[in-house]
Motif scaffolding. Structure first.
Motif, PDB file in Angstrom:
ATOM      1  N   UNK A  70       0.841  -1.198   0.000  1.00  0.00           N
ATOM      2  CA  UNK A  70       0.000   0.000   0.000  1.00  0.00           C
ATOM      3  C   UNK A  70       0.876   1.248   0.000  1.00  0.00           C
ATOM      4  N   UNK A  71       0.521   2.215  -0.846  1.00  0.00           N
ATOM      5  CA  UNK A  71       1.181   3.522  -0.832  1.00  0.00           C
ATOM      6  C   UNK A  71       0.561   4.335   0.303  1.00  0.00           C
ATOM      7  N   UNK A  72       1.274   4.459   1.415  1.00  0.00           N
ATOM      8  CA  UNK A  72       0.740   5.215   2.551  1.00  0.00           C
ATOM      9  C   UNK A  72       0.895   6.713   2.363  1.00  0.00           C
ATOM     10  N   UNK A  73       1.901   7.123   1.561  1.00  0.00           N
ATOM     11  CA  UNK A  73       2.088   8.541   1.244  1.00  0.00           C
ATOM     12  C   UNK A  73       2.908   8.632  -0.039  1.00  0.00           C
ATOM     13  N   UNK A  74       2.352   9.203  -1.111  1.00  0.00           N
ATOM     14  CA  UNK A  74       3.118   9.305  -2.358  1.00  0.00           C
ATOM     15  C   UNK A  74       4.284  10.273  -2.283  1.00  0.00           C
ATOM     16  N   UNK A  75       4.338  11.117  -1.224  1.00  0.00           N
ATOM     17  CA  UNK A  75       5.435  12.058  -1.066  1.00  0.00           C
ATOM     18  C   UNK A  75       5.457  13.122  -2.141  1.00  0.00           C
ATOM     19  N   UNK A  76       6.669  13.576  -2.493  1.00  0.00           N
ATOM     20  CA  UNK A  76       6.810  14.638  -3.501  1.00  0.00           C
ATOM     21  C   UNK A  76       7.783  14.242  -4.609  1.00  0.00           C
ATOM     22  N   UNK A  77       8.157  12.948  -4.657  1.00  0.00           N
ATOM     23  CA  UNK A  77       9.132  12.495  -5.644  1.00  0.00           C
ATOM     24  C   UNK A  77       8.490  11.968  -6.913  1.00  0.00           C
ATOM     25  N   UNK A  78       9.173  10.982  -7.511  1.00  0.00           N
ATOM     26  CA  UNK A  78       8.720  10.451  -8.805  1.00  0.00           C
ATOM     27  C   UNK A  78       7.337   9.826  -8.713  1.00  0.00           C
ATOM     28  N   UNK A  79       7.053   9.194  -7.583  1.00  0.00           N
ATOM     29  CA  UNK A  79       5.751   8.554  -7.411  1.00  0.00           C
ATOM     30  C   UNK A  79       4.622   9.574  -7.518  1.00  0.00           C
ATOM     31  N   UNK A  80       4.788  10.687  -6.800  1.00  0.00           N
ATOM     32  CA  UNK A  80       3.762  11.735  -6.830  1.00  0.00           C
ATOM     33  C   UNK A  80       3.683  12.385  -8.203  1.00  0.00           C
ATOM     34  N   UNK A  81       4.822  12.594  -8.843  1.00  0.00           N
ATOM     35  CA  UNK A  81       4.825  13.224 -10.161  1.00  0.00           C
ATOM     36  C   UNK A  81       4.093  12.368 -11.198  1.00  0.00           C
ATOM     37  N   UNK A  82       4.155  11.043 -10.992  1.00  0.00           N
ATOM     38  CA  UNK A  82       3.473  10.148 -11.922  1.00  0.00           C
ATOM     39  C   UNK A  82       1.985  10.048 -11.644  1.00  0.00           C
ATOM     40  N   UNK A  83       1.546  10.626 -10.502  1.00  0.00           N
ATOM     41  CA  UNK A  83       0.123  10.623 -10.184  1.00  0.00           C
ATOM     42  C   UNK A  83      -0.348   9.426  -9.392  1.00  0.00           C
ATOM     43  N   UNK A  84       0.578   8.649  -8.801  1.00  0.00           N
ATOM     44  CA  UNK A  84       0.178   7.498  -7.991  1.00  0.00           C
ATOM     45  C   UNK A  84      -0.473   8.015  -6.708  1.00  0.00           C
TER      46      UNK A  84
END
Length: 476
Positions: A411-425
């Motif tokens: 589970x993604x508990x927090x997408x943060x501000x890195x690549x994950x968040x930039x990809x829209x996860x």
């Protein structure tokens, strides 16, 4: 603009005004004289207050030098070539880049700029162009989706920041100017009046969202989001954020985040790296004539306390279910948006006075606001951990797997501000495979990422909390 409301889209605006001269005919017993008088520089309103029309020009000329054009590049998926290998991680993907535009407001001489979160959300790069056409790469210092505010910083000299006014001093009918870059038309100024305050339009799709917009009839359009709403002194009173529309363009009303709320969010992001959110500890709803009749209330406006959270600041202060909040810090409260605006401008540990109606009797209670954990601690953003994805994860428990009918997942508990968040996860997304390899823990994910070479792609597969399957592909 990336948001809509009923069909609400993001933007800013105002209308222009002008005065024309007049002639006066004077009769004389001997001759007729036509005399053209000078246009009066001051016109008085119904209550006798003067409108200095030159103030419009002065305010506009001040504001345009403090409003910037924000340009973003957002990665939205990939083109996959069928001729360059099979699967991801083999350099066979070409990112699809979409350009976006908006506005921002310079708030300090050392380069801090405030804009809307939705203007720069998921951006791979952010560029800022000043009114004198100088261009700079901007760093995203922090964001707050719950208020739709973001802070940027540029390394520039000779900046002209706007003075931030007290938005509580705004009055209905007061003239305001909106400054921004609609349709890439740089430094556009429009004018209107304050039509309403404390307006909630349900446009921010975030838990604990705070909406208490300044509503104006300033004409705004796509590209104005993040721009300035200023008074006739040229001082910042709001950040233009949204319009009410069925077409995607201006149709009569625009909405701005009040400067008091924006300033608090900006100060928190700069000082702590994240917003310090204060909580009262109550579940609330607007008092309506129907609710008033249902619960036999003596009021038709206010904020009804439907429940009090156990152990909260509200419970400690003596607030009770069924109380109607009518004032906070001696400021009248007629609906929930007004209460949330005041609480949103506070930090944990701040003291407030809440006035309630209880059974027809008014009483005032003093309390100290807390954070979401129930204490008054202020929290600083954690430093980067070296996780290139920038998010945090939790492996599914056996109970989770049975409920979701999955054999594995993280589970993604927090997408943060890195690549994950930039990809829209999104938060809560369950990752089952990374580059076609099953994952069951954060370590599994990071092990796959560690094998990725610069320029290779990453494919994340999984399920949204509602069970809908999805995938995200992006470069590393």
């Amino acid at each position: 603009m990336k948001q809509t409301l009923s069909t609400l889209a993001v933007a800013i605006a105002g209308g222009a005004a002008a005065v024309v001269g007049y002639t006066q005919l004077v009769d004389s017993p001997q001759q007729v004289v036509i005399q053209q008088n000078q246009t009066p520089s001051v016109i008085r309103t119904a209550n006798g207050a003067p409108i200095q029309w030159d103030s419009f020009s002065e305010a506009a000329e001040m504001a345009v030098n403090s409003v910037v054009h924000v340009k973003t590049a957002v990665e939205q998926g990939y083109y996959v070539s069928p001729f360059r290998g099979f699967g991801f991680g083999q350099g066979n993907m070409t990112p699809r880049i979409v350009e976006g535009t908006g506005s921002g407001v310079i708030i300090s001489e050392n380069g801090y700029i405030v804009t809307n979160n939705h203007v720069i959300a998921n951006a791979q790069s952010v560029e800022v162009m000043l009114n004198d056409n100088r261009e700079y790469e901007a760093e995203v210092i922090g964001t707050d989706p719950t208020t739709d505010i973001a802070v940027l910083k540029i390394a520039a000299e000779g900046l002209q920041p706007l003075t931030i006014a007290n938005s509580d001093d705004l009055r209905l009918g007061q003239w305001v100017l909106a400054v921004g870059n609609p349709f890439n038309l740089n430094s556009t100024v429009t004018a209107g009046i304050v039509s309403a305050k404390g307006r909630s339009i349900n446009i921010i799709d975030e838990q604990s969202a705070i909406e208490s917009f300044i509503q104006t009839d300033a004409a705004v359009n796509p590209g104005n989001s993040g721009g300035a709403l200023v008074n006739l002194n040229g001082d910042l009173v709001g950040i233009n954020t949204a319009i009410s529309t069925h077409t995607g363009s201006f149709e009569g009303y625009s909405f701005a985040v009040p400067s008091n709320l924006a300033r608090k969010v900006v100060d928190d992001i700069i000082e702590y790296g994240q917003v310090q959110r204060a909580y009262l500890g109550v579940n609330i709803t607007n008092v309506t004539p129907e609710l008033s009749e249902q619960f036999d209330l003596d009021l038709n406006t206010g904020v009804y306390i439907a429940d009090v959270v156990e152990g909260s600041a509200a419970e400690d202060a003596g607030l009770e279910r069924g109380d109607v909040i009518t004032q906070i810090n001696n400021r009248p409260v007629t609906r929930t948006s007004e209460l949330l605006e005041v609480i949103g401008s506070k930090r944990p540990g701040d003291a407030v006075q809440v006035t309630v109606d209880r059974g027809g009797n008014s009483r005032s209670l003093n309390l100290t606001l807390t954070n979401s954990s129930g204490n008054t601690d202020l929290v600083r953003a954690e430093p980067e951990t070296g996780n290139e994805l920038g998010g945090t994860f939790r492996g599914l428990s056996e109970a989770d797997k049975r409920q979701l009918k999955l054999r594995n997942g993280v589970v993604v508990t927090d997408p943060g501000t890195g690549e994950l968040a930039k990809a829209g996860v999104p938060r809560g997304f369950v990752i089952t495979k990374v580059n076609n390899q099953r994952v069951d823990s954060e370590e599994d994910i990071l092990a796959v990422v560690a094998e990725i070479k610069p320029g290779d792609g990453l494919l994340i597969q999984g399920y949204h909390p509602n069970g809908k399957p999805d995938f995200f592909a992006f470069g590393m």
